[in-house]
Design a protein around this motif. Structure first.
Motif, PDB file in Angstrom:
ATOM      1  N   ALA A 191       0.830  -1.202   0.000  1.00  0.00           N
ATOM      2  CA  ALA A 191       0.000   0.000   0.000  1.00  0.00           C
ATOM      3  C   ALA A 191       0.866   1.254   0.000  1.00  0.00           C
ATOM      4  O   ALA A 191       0.582   2.224  -0.715  1.00  0.00           O
ATOM      5  N   ALA A 192       1.962   1.229   0.786  1.00  0.00           N
ATOM      6  CA  ALA A 192       2.863   2.389   0.840  1.00  0.00           C
ATOM      7  C   ALA A 192       3.545   2.602  -0.504  1.00  0.00           C
ATOM      8  O   ALA A 192       3.692   3.738  -0.964  1.00  0.00           O
ATOM      9  N   ALA A 193       3.950   1.508  -1.164  1.00  0.00           N
ATOM     10  CA  ALA A 193       4.585   1.622  -2.480  1.00  0.00           C
ATOM     11  C   ALA A 193       3.619   2.219  -3.496  1.00  0.00           C
ATOM     12  O   ALA A 193       4.005   3.056  -4.320  1.00  0.00           O
ATOM     13  N   ASP A 194       2.360   1.805  -3.428  1.00  0.00           N
ATOM     14  CA  ASP A 194       1.359   2.346  -4.355  1.00  0.00           C
ATOM     15  C   ASP A 194       1.148   3.842  -4.119  1.00  0.00           C
ATOM     16  O   ASP A 194       0.993   4.615  -5.073  1.00  0.00           O
ATOM     17  N   ARG A 195       1.142   4.253  -2.844  1.00  0.00           N
ATOM     18  CA  ARG A 195       0.970   5.679  -2.545  1.00  0.00           C
ATOM     19  C   ARG A 195       2.165   6.482  -3.045  1.00  0.00           C
ATOM     20  O   ARG A 195       2.009   7.571  -3.599  1.00  0.00           O
ATOM     21  N   GLU A 196       3.375   5.951  -2.849  1.00  0.00           N
ATOM     22  CA  GLU A 196       4.566   6.653  -3.326  1.00  0.00           C
ATOM     23  C   GLU A 196       4.562   6.749  -4.847  1.00  0.00           C
ATOM     24  O   GLU A 196       4.946   7.779  -5.420  1.00  0.00           O
ATOM     25  N   LEU A 197       4.124   5.685  -5.511  1.00  0.00           N
ATOM     26  CA  LEU A 197       4.026   5.710  -6.966  1.00  0.00           C
ATOM     27  C   LEU A 197       3.049   6.794  -7.413  1.00  0.00           C
ATOM     28  O   LEU A 197       3.302   7.518  -8.386  1.00  0.00           O
ATOM     29  N   GLY A 198       1.953   6.933  -6.689  1.00  0.00           N
ATOM     30  CA  GLY A 198       0.992   7.986  -7.006  1.00  0.00           C
ATOM     31  C   GLY A 198       1.598   9.364  -6.876  1.00  0.00           C
ATOM     32  O   GLY A 198       1.352  10.250  -7.713  1.00  0.00           O
ATOM     33  N   LEU A 199       2.432   9.572  -5.843  1.00  0.00           N
ATOM     34  CA  LEU A 199       3.116  10.853  -5.669  1.00  0.00           C
ATOM     35  C   LEU A 199       4.037  11.140  -6.849  1.00  0.00           C
ATOM     36  O   LEU A 199       4.077  12.247  -7.379  1.00  0.00           O
ATOM     37  N   VAL A 200       4.792  10.114  -7.257  1.00  0.00           N
ATOM     38  CA  VAL A 200       5.725  10.272  -8.375  1.00  0.00           C
ATOM     39  C   VAL A 200       4.955  10.608  -9.653  1.00  0.00           C
ATOM     40  O   VAL A 200       5.330  11.518 -10.405  1.00  0.00           O
ATOM     41  N   GLU A 201       3.892   9.880  -9.915  1.00  0.00           N
ATOM     42  CA  GLU A 201       3.127  10.098 -11.142  1.00  0.00           C
ATOM     43  C   GLU A 201       2.548  11.509 -11.191  1.00  0.00           C
ATOM     44  O   GLU A 201       2.543  12.149 -12.249  1.00  0.00           O
ATOM     45  N   ARG A 202       2.045  12.001 -10.056  1.00  0.00           N
ATOM     46  CA  ARG A 202       1.496  13.362 -10.045  1.00  0.00           C
ATOM     47  C   ARG A 202       2.588  14.395 -10.266  1.00  0.00           C
ATOM     48  O   ARG A 202       2.385  15.400 -10.938  1.00  0.00           O
ATOM     49  N   ALA A 203       3.778  14.148  -9.705  1.00  0.00           N
ATOM     50  CA  ALA A 203       4.872  15.119  -9.813  1.00  0.00           C
ATOM     51  C   ALA A 203       5.390  15.242 -11.240  1.00  0.00           C
ATOM     52  O   ALA A 203       5.773  16.328 -11.683  1.00  0.00           O
ATOM     53  N   VAL A 204       5.396  14.130 -11.970  1.00  0.00           N
ATOM     54  CA  VAL A 204       5.975  14.162 -13.318  1.00  0.00           C
ATOM     55  C   VAL A 204       4.916  14.262 -14.409  1.00  0.00           C
ATOM     56  O   VAL A 204       5.251  14.306 -15.588  1.00  0.00           O
ATOM     57  N   ALA A 205       3.644  14.312 -14.022  1.00  0.00           N
ATOM     58  CA  ALA A 205       2.564  14.319 -15.017  1.00  0.00           C
ATOM     59  C   ALA A 205       2.709  15.411 -16.072  1.00  0.00           C
ATOM     60  O   ALA A 205       2.528  15.151 -17.263  1.00  0.00           O
ATOM     61  N   PRO A 206       3.057  16.676 -15.698  1.00  0.00           N
ATOM     62  CA  PRO A 206       3.162  17.712 -16.735  1.00  0.00           C
ATOM     63  C   PRO A 206       4.194  17.386 -17.808  1.00  0.00           C
ATOM     64  O   PRO A 206       3.937  17.544 -19.002  1.00  0.00           O
ATOM     65  N   CYS A 230      12.027   9.260  -1.921  1.00  0.00           N
ATOM     66  CA  CYS A 230      10.999   8.601  -1.118  1.00  0.00           C
ATOM     67  C   CYS A 230      11.578   7.424  -0.337  1.00  0.00           C
ATOM     68  O   CYS A 230      11.274   7.238   0.853  1.00  0.00           O
ATOM     69  N   LEU A 231      12.424   6.632  -1.003  1.00  0.00           N
ATOM     70  CA  LEU A 231      13.052   5.498  -0.327  1.00  0.00           C
ATOM     71  C   LEU A 231      13.959   5.985   0.805  1.00  0.00           C
ATOM     72  O   LEU A 231      13.982   5.399   1.895  1.00  0.00           O
ATOM     73  N   GLY A 232      14.694   7.055   0.544  1.00  0.00           N
ATOM     74  CA  GLY A 232      15.564   7.609   1.580  1.00  0.00           C
ATOM     75  C   GLY A 232      14.768   8.136   2.756  1.00  0.00           C
ATOM     76  O   GLY A 232      15.155   7.946   3.926  1.00  0.00           O
ATOM     77  N   LEU A 233      13.660   8.803   2.476  1.00  0.00           N
ATOM     78  CA  LEU A 233      12.800   9.324   3.542  1.00  0.00           C
ATOM     79  C   LEU A 233      12.221   8.180   4.364  1.00  0.00           C
ATOM     80  O   LEU A 233      12.217   8.225   5.600  1.00  0.00           O
ATOM     81  N   HIS A 234      11.730   7.155   3.671  1.00  0.00           N
ATOM     82  CA  HIS A 234      11.167   5.998   4.372  1.00  0.00           C
ATOM     83  C   HIS A 234      12.202   5.367   5.296  1.00  0.00           C
ATOM     84  O   HIS A 234      11.921   5.082   6.476  1.00  0.00           O
ATOM     85  N   SER A 235      13.404   5.173   4.767  1.00  0.00           N
ATOM     86  CA  SER A 235      14.477   4.565   5.565  1.00  0.00           C
ATOM     87  C   SER A 235      14.820   5.432   6.772  1.00  0.00           C
ATOM     88  O   SER A 235      14.988   4.926   7.891  1.00  0.00           O
TER      89      SER A 235
END
Length: 247
Positions: A191-206, A230-235
């Protein structure tokens, strides 16, 4: 797909030998090994500081043999090692400063004749796929664990084949199971990976929505950068909490 030949890294990223050529001639020389390379991609790499072509009085770019070999080196590492451009740039910048890093990005050795073979092995490893039974053997996992990982959405097969990422996940889960942590306990990671993926997709969408190659290359590079952050923050968050538990 075989990896393209690379010379010793110190030869590739230093020195300016040979006559300068146009970007069209550079593309002609690279297309066989890198069929998707384009003028926009080369200009993007220049924008990121990976190459610095000469300019004519009229402003046209002219590329030396050094520039072409450096391009080949960068494109090979990006393609075969899946490395972010920042990591590659840090390496070539170190060479430009006269340093001699012990290894290439991705852990490759500096041996001039071994580099190409090692890149080929790395590429083969990245392209390996496994049946469920083969994945269990490679990961040292019982078949039951593989089925559980699929059931809880931690790994996914494409046409009944699993990739190297699935192997890494399965191998990690074998170790975690030794500590009493079962796949059913790991659903929050999915679930956390899916949320992070959503963040990435929104950031690069333009940038991702644009059709030009340079924009797509920027989007791909931003994907990697945000993912690493994101991985660094999680760690850091997990280790911070663990440190408080230990204090």
């Amino acid at each position: 797909m075989a990896a393209s030949h690379l010379r010793r890294p110190s030869d590739v990223v230093s020195g300016h030998a040979g006559a300068a050529v146009s970007i069209g001639e550079v593309l002609n020389g690279l297309t066989e090994d890198f069929p998707r390379v384009s003028a926009s991609k080369i200009r993007f790499l220049e924008e990121k500081g990976l190459i610095s072509p000469q300019r004519t009085r009229a402003g046209y770019r002219k590329y030396t043999e050094h520039d072409v070999e450096r391009l080949r080196f960068v494109l090979s590492l990006q393609r075969d090692q899946y490395l972010p451009l920042k990591v590659i740039k840090d390496y070539v910048d170190a060479i430009d400063r006269g340093e001699r890093p012990d290894s290439l990005p991705g852990g490759l050795t500096l041996s001039p004749r071994v580099v190409s073979d090692q890149l080929s092995r790395e590429l083969s490893a990245h392209s390996r796929t496994f049946t469920a039974d083969a994945l269990a053997v490679e990961a040292g996992a019982p078949r039951r664990l593989i089925d559980d990982l699929v059931s809880f959405g931690l790994i996914t097969a494409v046409e009944d084949r699993f990739d190297e990422h699935a192997l890494k996940i399965a191998a990690a889960c074998v170790q975690l199971e030794g500590h009493g942590i079962e796949p059913r306990h790991l659903r929050p990671f999915r679930a956390a990976a899916d949320r992070e993926l959503g963040l990435v997709e929104r950031a690069v969408a333009p940038a991702a929505s644009r059709r030009d190659v340079a924009s797509k290359a920027r989007a791909a590079e931003t994907d990697r950068e945000i993912s690493e952050l994101c991985l660094g923050l999680h760690s850091a968050l997990v280790h911070s909490d663990i440190a408080r538990m230990d204090s």
